[in-house]
Design an enzyme around this catalytic site. Structure first.
Site, PDB file in Angstrom:
ATOM      1  N   ASP A 163      56.325-110.076   9.477  1.00 12.80           N
ATOM      2  CA  ASP A 163      57.687-109.959   8.943  1.00 12.80           C
ATOM      3  C   ASP A 163      57.691-109.739   7.437  1.00 12.80           C
ATOM      4  OD1 ASP A 163      60.384-109.968   8.555  1.00 12.80           O
ATOM      5  OD2 ASP A 163      60.718-112.016   9.207  1.00 12.80           O
ATOM      6  N   ASP A 360      61.434-102.506   6.288  1.00 18.77           N
ATOM      7  CA  ASP A 360      61.323-103.775   7.001  1.00 18.77           C
ATOM      8  C   ASP A 360      60.541-103.592   8.294  1.00 18.77           C
ATOM      9  OD1 ASP A 360      61.888-106.535   7.518  1.00 18.77           O
ATOM     10  OD2 ASP A 360      63.407-105.890   8.951  1.00 18.77           O
TER      11      ASP A 360
END
Length: 480
Positions: A163, A360
């Protein structure tokens, strides 16, 4: 003199020829080929050949290199068909985007943690001295790619969500007050000789957004907006990456956790903050390459490796109000070779901390501001007017019935960066199957969030490198 004039003419023709120009400035084709048959076969295969965690290869990697797996490798075949799997993914993805926006809202103080988990009268941290830390919340989103990490001494192997949109790394810990189901055994800190709780006055504890002190030990709580959370004791532990071990890494030992993590034991935070994993390694760079979302193959997450020479680079920018997210210097987007009439300001962080576009790993579908998305979609629709349309699905409003096709040509989609640099996307990275019978949708979506996001569907098959020391993001196609 005549000979000199002749040679000069040849030299002039050679230097000005299209061949010479193409060697230095390749021309991106206006259309891109999409293989319909292989895409549909992959959707059928993913529901048949999903593998359990223990069946995946656990080979040793070079130092500071980790294997990187798609979530598809970890899911049991619980979905009745690929459309059901797609809808589940999109639901998780919407929750992820809401969590990222909430993270920014917290940083800009538009909301407070109490707005996310309102406490009843007298209901602060509920802490059981014998069972470990508290019950409360931390959502780290719903990342789609996992890495194999060893925690403790001796190392307990665990799959963790990759992440780039968060900083705190954490793992589910025994004893569990509440833990979601994971594929590996729950980590027991008693079994590790290197586990050490962090004291309340330590800099790591003070760097947390929200913490509590009990009996001199730092307890962490980080709360986001998608309903996922992890709560527990903040500690230092040994983390093993392939054949290398790093001592004294600050991680959350979560005794109460819930969320959309689907089998992973925890999360590896690769964001830009001081508590992120790269920051604790003092890494000058890191990179990953995301395999196809439906693949059971693996690629790598690497630290302190230079950007490849063929990388298309863009400026890495930061939001002064939030150091976690990796913002990108983007000048524009083209469809079919034509640059869209979108102001560059649409991709820039403004003075209040809003706006901009981030890269992301945990968001699947690229989100664009509504006005930008409308211009993008309309241009794509004009370039595909001969393809049979289909009804939209969930986030997707631009879909096609390609069941009668074996392949199609679609407009090339490219991101444009400063200094004339261009990253053309493979067609399979933006026109994706949503079922197993030939329905394909444009894998972009509008967002009401204050920033845009380049998601992992668009990153597939490309090594994405973050050169932190030189403030660059690099994209290297076909480098998994």
């Amino acid at each position: 003199m005549a000979t000199f004039t002749y040679l000069f003419s040849l030299l002039f023709l050679f230097c000005s020829s299209p061949l010479t120009h193409s060697r230095t400035t390749p021309v991106t084709p206006k259309t891109t080929h999409l293989d319909i048959v292989s895409s549909i076969l992959n959707t059928r295969k993913v529901l048949i050949s999903n593998q359990l965690l223990h069946q995946l290869q656990r080979q040793r990697e070079p130092s500071f290199t980790l294997q990187l797996h798609s979530r598809a490798s970890f899911q049991n075949p619980s979905h009745r068909d690929y459309k059901s799997l797609t809808l589940s993914r999109l639901e998780r993805d919407s929750a992820r985007v809401r969590a990222l926006q909430t993270r920014l809202d917290l940083a800009l103080k538009r909301i407070s943690n109490s707005d996310l988990h309102p406490a009843e009268s007298g209901d602060e941290f509920k802490f059981n001295e014998l069972q470990g830390p508290l019950v409360s919340g931390t959502s780290q989103g719903s990342g789609e790619y996992f890495v194999r990490v060893g925690i403790g001494k001796p190392p307990s192997q665990a799959y963790m969500v990759l992440d780039t949109g968060s900083d705190i790394s954490w793992i589910q810990c025994a004893p569990c007050s509440e833990c979601y189901q994971q594929s590996d055994p729950i980590f027991d800190p008693i079994s590790s000789s290197s586990y050490a709780p962090i004291h309340c006055d330590a800099p790591q504890c003070k760097s947390l957004d929200l913490s509590e002190c009990r009996n001199g030990t730092c307890l962490y709580e980080v709360s986001y907006g998608d309903g996922s959370y992890t709560v527990g004791e903040f500690a230092t532990e040994t983390v093993t990456l392939g054949s290398a071990s790093v001592n004294g890494v600050s991680i959350g030992c979560g005794h109460n956790n819930e969320g959309l993590f689907v089998g992973a034991a925890g999360l590896l935070g690769l964001g830009g903050g001081s508590l992120s994993f790269p920051a604790q390694l003092n890494a000058t760079s890191f990179s990953y390459c995301l395999v196809d979302r439906d693949s059971d193959s693996a690629s790598t997450l690497e630290f302190d490796t230079p950007l490849p020479r063929n990388a298309v680079t863009a400026p890495l920018r930061r939001n002064p109000e939030l150091d976690t997210f990796y913002y990108l210097g983007l000048k524009g987007i083209s469809v079919g070779g034509d640059l869209l009439p979108i102001p560059e300001a649409s991709f820039v962080v403004d003075a209040t901390g809003d706006g901009g576009i981030i890269v992301d790993s945990g968001t699947a579908v690229t989100r664009l501001r509504s006005d930008v998305y409308d211009a993008f979609r309309d241009a794509f629709v004009r370039g595909t007017k001969l393809l049979p349309s289909a009804n939209g699905l969930s986030l997707f409003d631009t879909c096609y019935d390609l069941s009668s096709k074996s392949s199609v040509e679609v407009p090339t989609v490219s991101f444009h960066f400063p200094d004339g640099k261009e990253l053309p996307l493979p067609a399979k990275n933006y026109l994706i199957p949503v079922d197993s019978v030939g329905t394909f949708c444009l894998a972009f979506a509008p967002t009401t969030s204050s920033f845009s996001i380049i998601g992992n569907v668009q990153q597939q098959g490309t090594r994405v490198g973050f050169d932190i020391a030189n403030s660059l993001v690099g994209f290297s196609a076909n480098s998994c």
